[in-house]
Design an enzyme around this catalytic site. Structure first.
Site, mmCIF file in Angstrom:
data_model
loop_
_atom_site.group_PDB
_atom_site.id
_atom_site.type_symbol
_atom_site.label_atom_id
_atom_site.label_comp_id
_atom_site.label_asym_id
_atom_site.label_seq_id
_atom_site.Cartn_x
_atom_site.Cartn_y
_atom_site.Cartn_z
ATOM 1 N N GLU A 1 -1.649 -0.608 -6.627
ATOM 2 C CA GLU A 1 -1.249 -1.944 -7.058
ATOM 3 C C GLU A 1 -1.449 -2.125 -8.554
ATOM 4 O O GLU A 1 -2.319 -1.495 -9.146
ATOM 5 C CB GLU A 1 -2.107 -3.022 -6.373
ATOM 6 C CG GLU A 1 -2.043 -3.035 -4.876
ATOM 7 C CD GLU A 1 -2.958 -4.077 -4.259
ATOM 8 O OE1 GLU A 1 -3.821 -4.634 -4.981
ATOM 9 O OE2 GLU A 1 -2.825 -4.334 -3.067
ATOM 10 N N HIS B 1 0.207 -12.423 -4.106
ATOM 11 C CA HIS B 1 1.223 -11.380 -4.164
ATOM 12 C C HIS B 1 2.567 -12.080 -4.350
ATOM 13 O O HIS B 1 3.155 -12.565 -3.393
ATOM 14 C CB HIS B 1 1.217 -10.538 -2.885
ATOM 15 C CG HIS B 1 -0.068 -9.825 -2.672
ATOM 16 N ND1 HIS B 1 -0.381 -8.653 -3.324
ATOM 17 C CD2 HIS B 1 -1.140 -10.112 -1.908
ATOM 18 C CE1 HIS B 1 -1.585 -8.252 -2.954
ATOM 19 N NE2 HIS B 1 -2.067 -9.126 -2.100
#
Length: 100
Positions: free
Chosen positions: A56, A7
């Site tokens: 996401e 991430h």
């Protein structure tokens, strides 16, 4: 869940985040590969009853290890399984819910 789930933080590229997680999770250092490439992106959205939503944009990266020695972090990795890419590509259903 996923291997090397990176991430990126603000100002960090996807490749930089992936390199960081490769080392933190599996002990793979940049001298073990030289061809890290972004191969795909996909959007993932899942609703959880009474808990909200996970939404996401995920990146898929690929590399070829020139040195397959690993030093997995026991706090990150519960098990490993080497699978020839051709077999994985031809039979993805065999590995979707694999539990080690």
């Amino acid at each position: 869940d996923g291997t090397v789930a990176s991430h990126p933080v603000e100002g960090q590229s996807q490749k930089e985040a992936t390199r960081q997680r490769l080392e933190e999770e599996l002990g793979i250092t940049p001298d073990q590969y030289d061809d890290l490439e972004l191969t795909d992106r996909f959007e993932y959205k899942r609703y959880f009853e009474n808990a909200g939503v996970e939404h996401e944009v995920c990146a898929v990266l690929q590399l070829t290890l020139t040195d397959r020695s690993l030093e997995p972090n026991e706090e990150e990795v519960a098990g490993l399984l080497w699978v020839p890419y051709e077999r994985l590509h031809s039979n993805p259903e065999w590995y979707r819910q694999l539990r080690l």
